[in-house]
Design a protein around this motif. Sequence first.
Motif, short mmCIF file in Angstrom:
data_model
loop_
_atom_site.label_atom_id
_atom_site.label_comp_id
_atom_site.label_asym_id
_atom_site.label_seq_id
_atom_site.Cartn_x
_atom_site.Cartn_y
_atom_site.Cartn_z
N ASP A 195 0.82 -1.20 0.00
CA ASP A 195 0.00 0.00 0.00
C ASP A 195 0.86 1.25 0.00
O ASP A 195 1.92 1.29 0.62
N ILE A 196 0.38 2.26 -0.71
CA ILE A 196 0.97 3.59 -0.66
C ILE A 196 -0.12 4.53 -0.15
O ILE A 196 -1.32 4.25 -0.27
N ASN A 197 0.29 5.64 0.38
CA ASN A 197 -0.66 6.57 0.98
C ASN A 197 -1.27 7.46 -0.11
O ASN A 197 -0.88 8.60 -0.31
N GLY A 247 -2.79 -0.34 7.10
CA GLY A 247 -1.55 -0.20 7.88
C GLY A 247 -1.40 1.20 8.42
O GLY A 247 -2.36 1.83 8.88
N ASN A 248 -0.19 1.67 8.35
CA ASN A 248 0.09 3.02 8.84
C ASN A 248 -0.52 4.11 7.97
O ASN A 248 -0.61 5.25 8.40
N ASN A 249 -0.90 3.73 6.78
CA ASN A 249 -1.45 4.74 5.87
C ASN A 249 -2.92 5.03 6.15
O ASN A 249 -3.49 5.93 5.55
N GLY A 275 0.74 8.10 7.03
CA GLY A 275 1.60 8.15 5.86
C GLY A 275 2.65 9.22 5.98
O GLY A 275 2.67 10.02 6.92
N ALA A 276 3.56 9.21 5.03
CA ALA A 276 4.63 10.21 5.00
C ALA A 276 4.63 10.86 3.62
O ALA A 276 5.01 10.21 2.63
N PRO A 277 4.19 12.07 3.48
CA PRO A 277 3.64 12.91 4.54
C PRO A 277 2.22 12.47 4.89
O PRO A 277 1.55 11.84 4.06
N PRO A 278 1.75 12.78 6.08
CA PRO A 278 0.41 12.34 6.48
C PRO A 278 -0.68 13.12 5.73
O PRO A 278 -0.50 14.27 5.34
N ARG A 279 -1.83 12.44 5.54
CA ARG A 279 -3.02 13.07 4.94
C ARG A 279 -4.06 13.22 6.04
O ARG A 279 -4.05 12.48 7.03
N SER A 280 -5.00 14.17 5.84
CA SER A 280 -5.98 14.44 6.88
C SER A 280 -7.32 14.76 6.27
O SER A 280 -7.43 15.10 5.09
N GLY A 281 -8.37 14.65 7.12
CA GLY A 281 -9.71 15.03 6.73
C GLY A 281 -10.40 15.64 7.94
O GLY A 281 -10.11 15.28 9.08
N THR A 282 -11.35 16.55 7.72
CA THR A 282 -11.98 17.26 8.83
C THR A 282 -13.49 17.22 8.70
O THR A 282 -14.04 17.00 7.60
N THR A 283 -14.16 17.46 9.80
CA THR A 283 -15.60 17.64 9.86
C THR A 283 -15.90 18.58 11.01
O THR A 283 -15.06 18.80 11.89
#
Length: 761
Positions: free
Chosen positions: A125-127, A163-165, A218-226
Motif C-alpha cells: 500500500d501507498i498513501n 496499515g500506517n497509511n 503516511g509520509a507525509p500524512p493526509r488528513s480530513g476534517t468535519t
Amino acid sequence: METAPAKTLQKRQVIFLAILLFLWETGSEEIRYSMPEETESGSLVANLAKDLDLRVGELATRGARIHYKGNKQLLQLDITTGNLLLYEKLDREVLCRATDPCILHFQLLLENPVQIIQADLQLTDINDHSPEFLEREMLLKIPESVQTGTVFPLKIAQDFDIGNNTVQNYTISPNSHFHVVTHHRGDGRKYPELVLDKALDREKQPELSLTLTALDGGAPPRSGTTTVRIEVVDINDNAPEFLQSVYEVQIPENSPLNSLVVAVSARDLDAGTYGKVAYALFQGDEVTQPFVIDEITGEISLKRALDFEATRFYNVEIAATDGGGLSGKCTVAIEVVDVNDNAPELTMSRLISSVPENSPETVVAVFSVSDPDSGENGKMVSTIQNDLPFLLKPTFKNFYSLVTERPLDREERAGYNITITVTDMGTPRLKTEHNITVLVSDVNDNAPAFTQTSYTLWVRENNSPALHIGSVSATDTDAGANAQVTYSLLPPPDPLVPLASLVSINPDNGHLFALTSLDYEALRAFEFHVGATDRGSPALSSQALVRVLVADANDNTPFVLYPLQNASAPCTELVPRAAEPGYLVTKVVAVDGDAGQNAWLSYQLLKATEPGLFGVWAHNGEVRTARLLSERDAPKQRLVVLVKDNGEPPLSASVTLHVLLVDGFSQPYLPAPEAEAAAAVPADPLTVYLVVALASVSSLFLFSVLVFVAVRLCRRGGAASAGRCPVAEGHFPGHLVDVSGMGTLSQSYQYEERWRHRYPK
C-alpha cells in the motif's frame, strides 16, 4: 452398452489426468514478488527466466504462459527475455479492498515437460487516499447538567489505505470544554470519543462549534476534517421517539390540494411539559416543500400541486420536540407517481422554407421531440401524412430529420403543407401537431414548347411592308425568369436566302412581320425556323418550322410571245386563197406571270378587216379561217386579237396580226404599212431578251424547215422548173407555242403541215 473404442478413450483420459497430477506434485514450485500499487503499466516485476534458472529462449520453446484467476489481464510475460511486466496500473484498494496483505496469485505454465509454477505478487500500500468523514457536520445535543468526564462517541473517518497509511489519530480544535481520545477497535480501526472537561452552562454559551481532524500515518500524512456542532439543552432526560425511523409513501402528481399524504407519530416517556410532543418540518423549508404538517396530529397534507416532471422524490425530515427541547427525527420518503398530463413538445431546430426541385434527399427540417412524463407516458411516436414525398428519419435520441423521399417536381406540385404529429403512448394519449409549409423552388428543367411543331402562314403578294402575317407561341412550364420566353429567327440552312430582309419577329410575343412587299412571281414560298429561348441558367430552347406561302394576286397582264409586237418588222402570215374553212392561219402564244385562275388565258377576236372571215379559238389562241376566201376579200387583212386572263379584275393584252392573202406563194411578201411605225417604238429590255432568245431558236428551226421544204419542192417541180425551186420570199414564222397554267411553252406547230395541206402529193 458402451462400445469398445469408447471404453478405451475413457481409460486414456484417466491415465492422462493421473500423469498431470503427478507432474503437479513433483514439478510445482512457488515464488513470490512484491511491488507498490499504482506502479506504471509496463514496469518490470521480475525476470522469471533468471529466477527459475532457465536459459534465454527456453520459455518460448516450452510454450510458457501466465495463468491467473479472472478475465482481466493484469500481467504479461515477454517469453523472449523472460521479463514479467505489468499490463496496467494496479490499484490495491480496487483489487483487494480492505484485505491485508493484498496478494495476487498466478501460475506459470510450462510444457515439454509439463511444469506448473505457483507465483504470488503482493501489492504494498501507498498513501494515496486521505481520511474522509461521511458527514460534513455532526450535531450533539448535550444537557447542561452533564457531569465532567462524560464521554460522547463520534463518527469515524474512512480511509481506504491500510496499515500506517490509514487513520491513526484524531484531534479536536482547541477549546476549554472538550478533548478527543482515540481508541482502537478489535478490527484494528481507530475511533474518536469526545470527553467533557468542563461543565457546560447554557446561559453563558448555548452552542459550540468544533473541528474534528482525522490524521493517517503516511509520509507525509493526509488528513480530513468535519465540524462538530454542540447544542447545550436544558435538563430533559427523554427525547421523543418516532414509531418508524423512515416512512415511505407514494402519491399521484394530480392529487388535490389538502389531501392526506401520511400521518407520523412519536412518543415521549417524560411527563408533563417534557412529554408533550409538537411536530414540525425539521428544515422548516416552507418554500421548496409542497407539504404541511399538523403540529398536534402529525398528519402531513398537500398544500401545493405536485409536478412529477419538476420533482419526482421528496425526503421530508420531521422533528418531534417535547416541552423540554429534546427532539427526535424521522424521514418521510415521498415518491410522486407520474400521470399523463403533458402533451409532447416539438422544438424546430432547422427549417428550410424552399427546396429546389430535382434535388434528391434534401433535409427540409431538423427537430426534436420531448415529453416530460415518464414510462409509457413519455414514449413518443412522430408521423407525417402518408401521401407526401417526405420521410421522417430518426437521427440522435429524440431528434428527427424531415427529408425528401424522391426528387420533387415543381411543375407537378409547387408546395406542400406538412403536419408533423407527435403522439405519446400514455393513457389517454396526448398529441402535438406542428404545421410547416415547404415550397418547391423552380429549376430550369423544361424547355419552351411551341403550340405547334410547324406553322403555315399565308400572305397575299404586294403586301405593305411591316405587315403582321401571323404569330407563333411557346409556353414554358417553369416559373419566374425560367418561364420568360424570347423568340428569335434561326439562321437559315441556305445562306443565300435573305431571311433577315424578308421577315422579322417580335422577341416578346412571337408576332411575325413581312419586312418587304412580296412578289408571288419572284418568291412563291419560303420557310424558316423560329427559336424560343427561356431566361434560365443555363438557358433552354426549342424551335418550330414556319412555312410562308405567298398568295397570288392578279398583277400581271398577259404577255404575247408570238407574234412579236415590238419587232423591227411586223409579222405577216400568208394564207392561200384556196384555203378551206378551218385552215390554221397562225397561233397567238401568250403567257401570264400569275398563277391559278389568274393565269388562265382566253382569246377573242377584237377587230378584223373582214369580219367573219377569221375566227380565234378561245382556249388555245389558234386563228383559223371561218369560210372560203373569195376574190372580193382584200389581199391584206389586219386582225386584233385580245388575250385576257381569268383574274379578278381580269387583265388583258392585244396583238395585231397581218394576214396576206395570196394565190399560191408566188407573190412577193409585202410588209404591212404599220411595220415602219412599230419599228420606231423602243422595246422593253425584258421583252428584248425574250424576243432575242425566241427569235434565235425560231430562226434555227425555221431555217431547217425552209431547207426541207425547198428540197421537197425541187423534187416536185422537175424539169419544168429547169432546176429552179420556188421559195416564198419574206419572213416565215417558226414554231408556235401555247401557254399552260404555269406559264411554260407547251406545243410546237410546224409550217410543214401547212405546206402539206396546201399542196398534197
